[in-house]
Write a protein that holds these residues in place. Structure first.
Motif, mmCIF file in Angstrom:
data_model
loop_
_atom_site.group_PDB
_atom_site.id
_atom_site.type_symbol
_atom_site.label_atom_id
_atom_site.label_comp_id
_atom_site.label_asym_id
_atom_site.label_seq_id
_atom_site.Cartn_x
_atom_site.Cartn_y
_atom_site.Cartn_z
ATOM 1 N N ASP A 246 0.823 -1.202 0.000
ATOM 2 C CA ASP A 246 0.000 0.000 0.000
ATOM 3 C C ASP A 246 0.861 1.257 0.000
ATOM 4 N N ILE A 247 2.031 1.194 0.643
ATOM 5 C CA ILE A 247 2.926 2.352 0.636
ATOM 6 C C ILE A 247 3.430 2.604 -0.784
ATOM 7 N N SER A 248 3.909 1.579 -1.445
ATOM 8 C CA SER A 248 4.404 1.766 -2.803
ATOM 9 C C SER A 248 3.281 2.189 -3.746
ATOM 10 N N ALA A 249 2.073 1.668 -3.503
ATOM 11 C CA ALA A 249 0.929 2.080 -4.333
ATOM 12 C C ALA A 249 0.612 3.549 -4.113
ATOM 13 N N ALA A 250 0.711 4.003 -2.865
ATOM 14 C CA ALA A 250 0.441 5.417 -2.577
ATOM 15 C C ALA A 250 1.477 6.313 -3.246
ATOM 16 N N ILE A 251 2.738 5.855 -3.263
ATOM 17 C CA ILE A 251 3.772 6.638 -3.936
ATOM 18 C C ILE A 251 3.524 6.661 -5.449
ATOM 19 N N ARG A 252 3.132 5.520 -6.009
ATOM 20 C CA ARG A 252 2.889 5.470 -7.455
ATOM 21 C C ARG A 252 1.587 6.178 -7.846
ATOM 22 N N ALA A 253 0.725 6.433 -6.873
ATOM 23 C CA ALA A 253 -0.435 7.276 -7.163
ATOM 24 C C ALA A 253 -0.005 8.721 -7.385
ATOM 25 N N ILE A 254 1.135 9.091 -6.788
ATOM 26 C CA ILE A 254 1.695 10.435 -6.989
ATOM 27 C C ILE A 254 2.561 10.467 -8.238
ATOM 28 N N LEU A 255 3.429 9.458 -8.372
ATOM 29 C CA LEU A 255 4.332 9.342 -9.517
ATOM 30 C C LEU A 255 4.187 7.928 -10.089
ATOM 31 N N PRO A 256 3.394 7.752 -11.106
ATOM 32 C CA PRO A 256 3.124 6.400 -11.618
ATOM 33 C C PRO A 256 4.369 5.608 -12.004
ATOM 34 N N ASP A 257 5.396 6.282 -12.476
ATOM 35 C CA ASP A 257 6.619 5.578 -12.860
ATOM 36 C C ASP A 257 7.525 5.268 -11.665
ATOM 37 N N GLY A 258 7.192 5.772 -10.486
ATOM 38 C CA GLY A 258 8.039 5.592 -9.322
ATOM 39 C C GLY A 258 8.981 6.773 -9.118
ATOM 40 N N VAL A 259 9.772 6.697 -8.056
ATOM 41 C CA VAL A 259 10.672 7.802 -7.703
ATOM 42 C C VAL A 259 12.085 7.520 -8.212
ATOM 43 N N ASP A 260 12.817 8.599 -8.436
ATOM 44 C CA ASP A 260 14.210 8.483 -8.882
ATOM 45 C C ASP A 260 15.134 8.042 -7.752
ATOM 46 N N PHE A 261 14.788 8.454 -6.525
ATOM 47 C CA PHE A 261 15.607 8.140 -5.366
ATOM 48 C C PHE A 261 14.700 7.785 -4.197
ATOM 49 N N ALA A 262 15.176 6.900 -3.332
ATOM 50 C CA ALA A 262 14.487 6.592 -2.090
ATOM 51 C C ALA A 262 15.539 6.499 -0.992
ATOM 52 N N LEU A 263 15.180 6.989 0.180
ATOM 53 C CA LEU A 263 16.067 6.914 1.340
ATOM 54 C C LEU A 263 15.309 6.237 2.464
ATOM 55 N N GLU A 264 15.841 5.117 2.948
ATOM 56 C CA GLU A 264 15.175 4.343 4.000
ATOM 57 C C GLU A 264 15.929 4.544 5.312
ATOM 58 N N THR A 265 15.228 5.082 6.324
ATOM 59 C CA THR A 265 15.891 5.448 7.574
ATOM 60 C C THR A 265 15.482 4.582 8.757
ATOM 61 N N SER A 266 14.534 3.659 8.589
ATOM 62 C CA SER A 266 14.034 2.891 9.731
ATOM 63 C C SER A 266 14.772 1.578 9.953
ATOM 64 N N GLY A 267 15.308 0.996 8.891
ATOM 65 C CA GLY A 267 15.970 -0.296 8.986
ATOM 66 C C GLY A 267 15.033 -1.487 8.996
ATOM 67 N N ARG A 268 13.742 -1.261 8.922
ATOM 68 C CA ARG A 268 12.770 -2.358 8.972
ATOM 69 C C ARG A 268 12.659 -3.022 7.601
ATOM 70 N N GLU A 269 12.670 -4.341 7.614
ATOM 71 C CA GLU A 269 12.692 -5.080 6.355
ATOM 72 C C GLU A 269 11.499 -4.748 5.462
ATOM 73 N N THR A 270 10.290 -4.682 6.043
ATOM 74 C CA THR A 270 9.106 -4.406 5.222
ATOM 75 C C THR A 270 9.151 -3.019 4.605
ATOM 76 N N VAL A 271 9.769 -2.075 5.307
ATOM 77 C CA VAL A 271 9.870 -0.718 4.766
ATOM 78 C C VAL A 271 10.895 -0.682 3.640
ATOM 79 N N VAL A 272 11.992 -1.393 3.803
ATOM 80 C CA VAL A 272 12.972 -1.482 2.725
ATOM 81 C C VAL A 272 12.325 -2.081 1.474
ATOM 82 N N GLU A 273 11.509 -3.117 1.657
ATOM 83 C CA GLU A 273 10.816 -3.729 0.525
ATOM 84 C C GLU A 273 9.863 -2.737 -0.138
ATOM 85 N N ALA A 274 9.162 -1.942 0.669
ATOM 86 C CA ALA A 274 8.267 -0.926 0.102
ATOM 87 C C ALA A 274 9.058 0.114 -0.678
#
Length: 371
Positions: A246-274
């Motif tokens: 749902d997180i990735s879907a929400a991001i692609r609702a803003i930018l259908p092609d996805g983002v150029d960069f992502a920064l993951e600061t939590s270290g949680r596996e599910t968030v890295v996957e998103a």
């Protein structure tokens, strides 16, 4: 001499503030009277033994203060100088020669072992040796010993010196990830996962880099609001959906092609996957979050990574070269472009345990302890 310090005695336990003894600076060391020290998640994972520093230990690695004494060989600073204390590095390995000291060959030994390179400690409690030299400083204290290489002289005129310590780690990590490690170009898009000090520093840095779309994913409403005030173009509440898809879907609702960069600061596996699922073609994912367990891992579809040219990089301290990047961030702050002081709440060092709770529960964004 006697100083006050917060001691970590057991994993997941409270800190105790006690009188301890500090040695006289050795030839290449300085003693700094701490004005303020940031409370970082890394301090807590060290206390809890993800970083297996021997306990009891004095932690703290985002110190700022005034040089009070110097060793006989010190030339970089003088007594009375205002300084920020950063991480340790050897200064002569291949990475240090490339001005990438956060990837120093000896980084783990110099920053995580609780001792100087010769195995000694500069702190004791009576006859008991305390682990010290955490990130070359152990600044949860009224005074800290540091090697001259990891102190940065700063012009603190007009700025509250006690607020500058977080530049030494959390703030330079988030800002450097965007400005240096990933070097996001103007007009690019970025999704930042986690709105703590690192994530919000990344938001400010993305504004500085003129990113066109800046998305923050963060469950705490006050931190999403702060991100918008700092220049984020969109915020997403991950609690509003049941899964990382749902997180990735929400991001692609803003930018259908996805983002150029992502920064993951939590270290949680599910968030890295998103974050991976949110990437556009030839996009880059930067990882700075400490994972919940040393063995934490994720599965990566190799065909997808190759097909779309995805790049995944680990980031330490935002690729910072302390002597150049900390002054750069301070100059941006003076220009009103990096208002990191808006993130800070102060607590007396004696209330370190209350500060830990407040930061964890979202009562503040960045706690700074005042000895």
């Amino acid at each position: 001499m006697d100083i006050m310090a917060a001691i970590a005695r057991e994993a997941h336990g409270d800190f105790s503030v006690e009188t301890v003894q500090i040695e006289t600076p050795r030839p290449n060391e300085v003693r700094v009277r701490i004005a303020g020290v940031g409370l970082c998640h890394t301090d807590l994972v060290a206390r809890d033994q993800f970083i297996p520093i021997p306990l009891p230990a004095v932690l703290g690695h985002e110190g700022a203060g005034i040089v009070e004494a110097i060793g006989s060989a010190v030339t970089k600073v003088q007594v009375g100088d205002a300084v920020v204390i950063g991480f340790s590095s050897c200064g002569h390995c291949a990475r240090c020669d490339e001005h990438l000291p956060s990837y120093c060959r000896d980084f783990p030994m110099l920053n995580y072992t609780g001792a100087r390179p010769d195995g000694s400690s500069g702190l004791s409690l009576g006859e008991q040796r305390l682990s010290a030299s955490f990130f070359g400083q152990s600044s949860f204290a009224s005074h800290a010993l540091a090697h001259e290489r990891n102190v940065v002289r700063v012009d603190a005129q007009g700025i509250a010196l006690e607020t500058l310590g977080p530049l030494a780690c959390g703030l330079q990590t988030g800002a450097g990830a965007v400005m240096r490690s990933m070097a996001c170009p103007p007009g690019s898009s970025i999704a930042i996962f986690g709105g703590g000090p690192v994530g919000l520093a990344a938001v400010m840095a993305a504004v500085i880099r003129a990113c066109a779309t800046i998305i923050l994913v963060e469950p705490i409403a006050s931190r999403r609001a702060m991100a918008l005030e700092l220049g984020a173009t969109h915020v997403i509440d991950p609690a509003s959906g049941p899964a990382s898809e749902d997180i990735s879907a929400a991001i692609r609702a803003i930018l259908p092609d996805g983002v150029d960069f992502a920064l993951e600061t939590s270290g949680r596996e599910t968030v890295v996957e998103a974050a991976l699922a949110s990437l556009a073609s030839h996009a880059m994912l930067g990882l700075v979050g400490v994972p919940p367990r040393p063995e934490s891992s994720i599965a990566i579809n190799l065909a997808s990574v190759i097909t779309y040219g995805h790049r995944i990089i680990g980031i330490v301290e935002g690729d910072s070269d302390l002597d150049s990047f900390i002054p750069e961030l301070l100059a941006l702050h003076r220009a009103g472009r990096f208002p990191f002081d808006r993130l800070i709440a102060t607590f007396p060092l004696a209330e370190i345990n209350a500060a830990v709770v407040a930061q964890h529960e979202g009562g503040c964004i960045k706690a700074v302890l005042l000895p």
